[in-house]
Design a protein around this motif. Structure first.
Motif, PDB file in Angstrom:
ATOM      1  N   PHE A 149      54.163  42.133  45.734  1.00  0.00           N
ATOM      2  CA  PHE A 149      54.385  43.429  45.932  1.00  0.00           C
ATOM      3  C   PHE A 149      53.219  44.150  46.623  1.00  0.00           C
ATOM      4  O   PHE A 149      53.037  45.244  46.665  1.00  0.00           O
ATOM      5  CB  PHE A 149      54.692  44.333  44.424  1.00  0.00           C
ATOM      6  CG  PHE A 149      56.148  44.245  44.357  1.00  0.00           C
ATOM      7  CD1 PHE A 149      56.937  44.907  44.714  1.00  0.00           C
ATOM      8  CD2 PHE A 149      56.509  43.679  43.034  1.00  0.00           C
ATOM      9  CE1 PHE A 149      58.305  44.707  44.570  1.00  0.00           C
ATOM     10  CE2 PHE A 149      57.832  43.368  42.736  1.00  0.00           C
ATOM     11  CZ  PHE A 149      58.531  44.106  43.717  1.00  0.00           C
ATOM     12  N   GLY A 150      52.122  43.250  46.825  1.00  0.00           N
ATOM     13  CA  GLY A 150      50.906  43.941  47.668  1.00  0.00           C
ATOM     14  C   GLY A 150      49.807  44.187  46.835  1.00  0.00           C
ATOM     15  O   GLY A 150      48.816  44.302  47.465  1.00  0.00           O
ATOM     16  N   HIS A 151      49.796  44.003  45.472  1.00  0.00           N
ATOM     17  CA  HIS A 151      48.406  44.161  44.689  1.00  0.00           C
ATOM     18  C   HIS A 151      47.424  43.080  44.770  1.00  0.00           C
ATOM     19  O   HIS A 151      48.117  41.921  45.173  1.00  0.00           O
ATOM     20  CB  HIS A 151      48.781  44.330  43.396  1.00  0.00           C
ATOM     21  CG  HIS A 151      49.563  45.852  43.094  1.00  0.00           C
ATOM     22  ND1 HIS A 151      49.047  46.853  43.048  1.00  0.00           N
ATOM     23  CD2 HIS A 151      51.018  45.982  43.089  1.00  0.00           C
ATOM     24  CE1 HIS A 151      49.412  47.819  42.758  1.00  0.00           C
ATOM     25  NE2 HIS A 151      50.759  47.491  42.924  1.00  0.00           N
ATOM     26  N   ASP A 152      46.113  43.262  44.766  1.00  0.00           N
ATOM     27  CA  ASP A 152      45.176  42.339  44.872  1.00  0.00           C
ATOM     28  C   ASP A 152      44.096  42.633  44.009  1.00  0.00           C
ATOM     29  O   ASP A 152      43.966  43.739  43.349  1.00  0.00           O
ATOM     30  CB  ASP A 152      44.955  42.190  46.258  1.00  0.00           C
ATOM     31  CG  ASP A 152      44.096  41.066  46.733  1.00  0.00           C
ATOM     32  OD1 ASP A 152      44.122  39.995  46.073  1.00  0.00           O
ATOM     33  OD2 ASP A 152      43.662  40.880  47.899  1.00  0.00           O
ATOM     34  N   HIS A 153      43.154  41.735  43.866  1.00  0.00           N
ATOM     35  CA  HIS A 153      42.028  41.711  43.043  1.00  0.00           C
ATOM     36  C   HIS A 153      40.685  41.374  43.503  1.00  0.00           C
ATOM     37  O   HIS A 153      39.695  40.999  42.992  1.00  0.00           O
ATOM     38  CB  HIS A 153      42.183  41.281  41.658  1.00  0.00           C
ATOM     39  CG  HIS A 153      42.582  39.662  41.728  1.00  0.00           C
ATOM     40  ND1 HIS A 153      41.951  38.884  42.011  1.00  0.00           N
ATOM     41  CD2 HIS A 153      43.916  39.179  41.710  1.00  0.00           C
ATOM     42  CE1 HIS A 153      42.807  37.690  41.829  1.00  0.00           C
ATOM     43  NE2 HIS A 153      43.785  37.974  41.854  1.00  0.00           N
ATOM     44  N   GLY A 154      40.611  41.611  45.063  1.00  0.00           N
ATOM     45  CA  GLY A 154      39.338  41.191  45.912  1.00  0.00           C
ATOM     46  C   GLY A 154      38.318  42.093  45.634  1.00  0.00           C
ATOM     47  O   GLY A 154      37.042  41.747  45.762  1.00  0.00           O
ATOM     48  N   GLU A 155      38.633  43.342  45.465  1.00  0.00           N
ATOM     49  CA  GLU A 155      37.584  44.426  45.136  1.00  0.00           C
ATOM     50  C   GLU A 155      37.816  44.834  43.606  1.00  0.00           C
ATOM     51  O   GLU A 155      38.673  44.749  43.265  1.00  0.00           O
ATOM     52  CB  GLU A 155      37.945  45.527  46.222  1.00  0.00           C
ATOM     53  CG  GLU A 155      37.772  45.011  47.644  1.00  0.00           C
ATOM     54  CD  GLU A 155      35.973  44.712  48.105  1.00  0.00           C
ATOM     55  OE1 GLU A 155      35.241  45.024  47.551  1.00  0.00           O
ATOM     56  OE2 GLU A 155      36.270  43.580  48.782  1.00  0.00           O
ATOM     57  N   GLU A 156      36.467  45.393  43.068  1.00  0.00           N
ATOM     58  CA  GLU A 156      36.643  45.847  42.052  1.00  0.00           C
ATOM     59  C   GLU A 156      37.518  46.840  41.354  1.00  0.00           C
ATOM     60  O   GLU A 156      38.483  46.860  40.426  1.00  0.00           O
ATOM     61  CB  GLU A 156      35.208  46.305  41.202  1.00  0.00           C
ATOM     62  CG  GLU A 156      35.055  46.622  39.864  1.00  0.00           C
ATOM     63  CD  GLU A 156      33.611  47.180  39.362  1.00  0.00           C
ATOM     64  OE1 GLU A 156      33.488  47.336  38.419  1.00  0.00           O
ATOM     65  OE2 GLU A 156      32.831  46.601  39.999  1.00  0.00           O
ATOM     66  N   ASP A 157      37.851  47.907  42.362  1.00  0.00           N
ATOM     67  CA  ASP A 157      38.932  48.937  42.071  1.00  0.00           C
ATOM     68  C   ASP A 157      40.109  48.300  42.192  1.00  0.00           C
ATOM     69  O   ASP A 157      41.149  48.449  41.316  1.00  0.00           O
ATOM     70  CB  ASP A 157      38.592  50.122  42.674  1.00  0.00           C
ATOM     71  CG  ASP A 157      38.726  49.718  44.334  1.00  0.00           C
ATOM     72  OD1 ASP A 157      38.478  48.607  44.971  1.00  0.00           O
ATOM     73  OD2 ASP A 157      39.440  50.503  45.369  1.00  0.00           O
ATOM     74  N   GLU A 158      40.421  47.289  42.986  1.00  0.00           N
ATOM     75  CA  GLU A 158      41.662  46.849  43.032  1.00  0.00           C
ATOM     76  C   GLU A 158      41.899  45.995  41.767  1.00  0.00           C
ATOM     77  O   GLU A 158      43.272  45.841  41.304  1.00  0.00           O
ATOM     78  CB  GLU A 158      41.731  45.800  44.103  1.00  0.00           C
ATOM     79  CG  GLU A 158      41.745  46.414  45.696  1.00  0.00           C
ATOM     80  CD  GLU A 158      41.609  45.432  46.928  1.00  0.00           C
ATOM     81  OE1 GLU A 158      42.202  45.899  47.831  1.00  0.00           O
ATOM     82  OE2 GLU A 158      41.138  44.408  46.647  1.00  0.00           O
ATOM     83  N   ALA A 159      40.918  45.258  41.533  1.00  0.00           N
ATOM     84  CA  ALA A 159      41.030  44.337  40.043  1.00  0.00           C
ATOM     85  C   ALA A 159      41.425  45.155  39.095  1.00  0.00           C
ATOM     86  O   ALA A 159      42.504  44.760  38.154  1.00  0.00           O
ATOM     87  CB  ALA A 159      39.759  43.409  39.817  1.00  0.00           C
ATOM     88  N   GLU A 160      40.721  46.466  38.896  1.00  0.00           N
ATOM     89  CA  GLU A 160      40.821  47.269  37.663  1.00  0.00           C
ATOM     90  C   GLU A 160      42.522  47.850  37.770  1.00  0.00           C
ATOM     91  O   GLU A 160      42.976  47.840  36.686  1.00  0.00           O
ATOM     92  CB  GLU A 160      39.826  48.424  37.595  1.00  0.00           C
ATOM     93  CG  GLU A 160      38.473  47.894  37.438  1.00  0.00           C
ATOM     94  CD  GLU A 160      37.608  49.087  37.455  1.00  0.00           C
ATOM     95  OE1 GLU A 160      37.920  50.202  37.918  1.00  0.00           O
ATOM     96  OE2 GLU A 160      36.320  48.674  37.205  1.00  0.00           O
ATOM     97  N   THR A 161      43.115  47.970  38.865  1.00  0.00           N
ATOM     98  CA  THR A 161      44.214  48.657  39.262  1.00  0.00           C
ATOM     99  C   THR A 161      45.228  47.659  38.799  1.00  0.00           C
ATOM    100  O   THR A 161      46.197  47.811  38.066  1.00  0.00           O
ATOM    101  CB  THR A 161      44.378  49.023  40.360  1.00  0.00           C
ATOM    102  OG1 THR A 161      43.621  50.383  40.710  1.00  0.00           O
ATOM    103  CG2 THR A 161      45.920  49.502  40.769  1.00  0.00           C
ATOM    104  N   MET A 162      45.101  46.366  39.190  1.00  0.00           N
ATOM    105  CA  MET A 162      46.134  45.075  39.012  1.00  0.00           C
ATOM    106  C   MET A 162      46.062  44.930  37.718  1.00  0.00           C
ATOM    107  O   MET A 162      46.972  44.678  37.123  1.00  0.00           O
ATOM    108  CB  MET A 162      45.668  44.077  39.780  1.00  0.00           C
ATOM    109  CG  MET A 162      46.581  43.125  39.967  1.00  0.00           C
ATOM    110  SD  MET A 162      46.483  41.851  41.468  1.00  0.00           S
ATOM    111  CE  MET A 162      47.493  40.663  40.941  1.00  0.00           C
ATOM    112  N   GLU A 163      44.936  44.649  37.059  1.00  0.00           N
ATOM    113  CA  GLU A 163      44.705  44.143  35.502  1.00  0.00           C
ATOM    114  C   GLU A 163      45.335  45.565  34.568  1.00  0.00           C
ATOM    115  O   GLU A 163      46.094  45.192  33.710  1.00  0.00           O
ATOM    116  CB  GLU A 163      43.200  44.172  35.057  1.00  0.00           C
ATOM    117  CG  GLU A 163      42.680  42.828  35.815  1.00  0.00           C
ATOM    118  CD  GLU A 163      41.443  42.406  35.660  1.00  0.00           C
ATOM    119  OE1 GLU A 163      40.940  43.140  34.631  1.00  0.00           O
ATOM    120  OE2 GLU A 163      40.872  41.515  36.387  1.00  0.00           O
TER     121      GLU A 163
END
Length: 192
Positions: A149-163
């Motif tokens: 669905f387009g979520h990623d964890h390449g950057e810290e803010d993305e990782a926090e959102t995805m987790e």
């Protein structure tokens, strides 16, 4: 371990136009490694994970009715080859996702993508973390679906959102927070 190619076992879905609870995702499960266990139980787990992710993602994206996701339960050798061929990383990993659309599309379907999960890696990780294989597999399916669905964890803010999404979805499935007491996992981390 045999050098023979695994024999895929296809598990039919319920032939409905929508996935579980009518949320628009149909899981096409292929069990390449029979050591994963009972295909019917695995299908039920994949259906529950897909329904939970779809229910969460409906706020972000329209999911066309009957949208399909393929889930392949395989072994370390097969996922290592895919990881090497598609990501240039010559080692096994727990889960790989191959989306069939651009990450910022407002509508997804009829094909969402493919999720590949490696049994030996998932089993080892579950054992090391003191988790049931079922709970860890559910986590890997949720993680893979969020990537589709387009979520990623390449950057810290993305990782926090995805987790945070993973934790909430897994909580809805009765599974404890897999990240409790840890730092956000970023791309390039072991198992990614």
């Amino acid at each position: 371990m045999s050098n023979a190619a695994p024999t895929p076992v296809a598990v039919a879905d319920d032939d409905s136009e929508d996935g579980p609870e009518g949320l628009g995702l149909v899981v096409d499960l292929i069990v390449e490694d029979e050591a994963w266990g009972d295909p019917a139980a695995l299908q039920a787990l994949a259906d529950r994970a897909a329904a939970a992710v779809a229910a969460t993602m409906e706020a972000e994206v329209e999911i066309l009715p009957g949208t399909e996701v393929a889930v392949v339960l395989t072994d370390d050798a097969a996922i290592r080859a895919l990881n090497r061929d598609h990501r240039g990383i010559d080692k096994a990993t727990n889960v790989l996702s191959f989306p069939m659309h651009e990450p910022d599309e407002a509508v997804v379907g009829p094909l969402l993508g493919d999720i590949i999960v490696a049994r030996e890696t998932v089993t080892r990780e579950a054992d090391e973390a003191g988790l049931s294989i079922e709970h860890h597999l559910a986590h890997m399916l949720v993680h893979g679906l969020l990537h589709l669905f387009g979520h990623d964890h390449g950057e810290e803010d993305e990782a926090e959102t995805m987790e945070a999404l993973e934790t909430a979805i897994l909580g809805g499935l009765g599974i404890a927070d897999p990240y409790a007491g840890s730092e956000p996992v970023r791309a390039g981390s072991p198992g990614d």
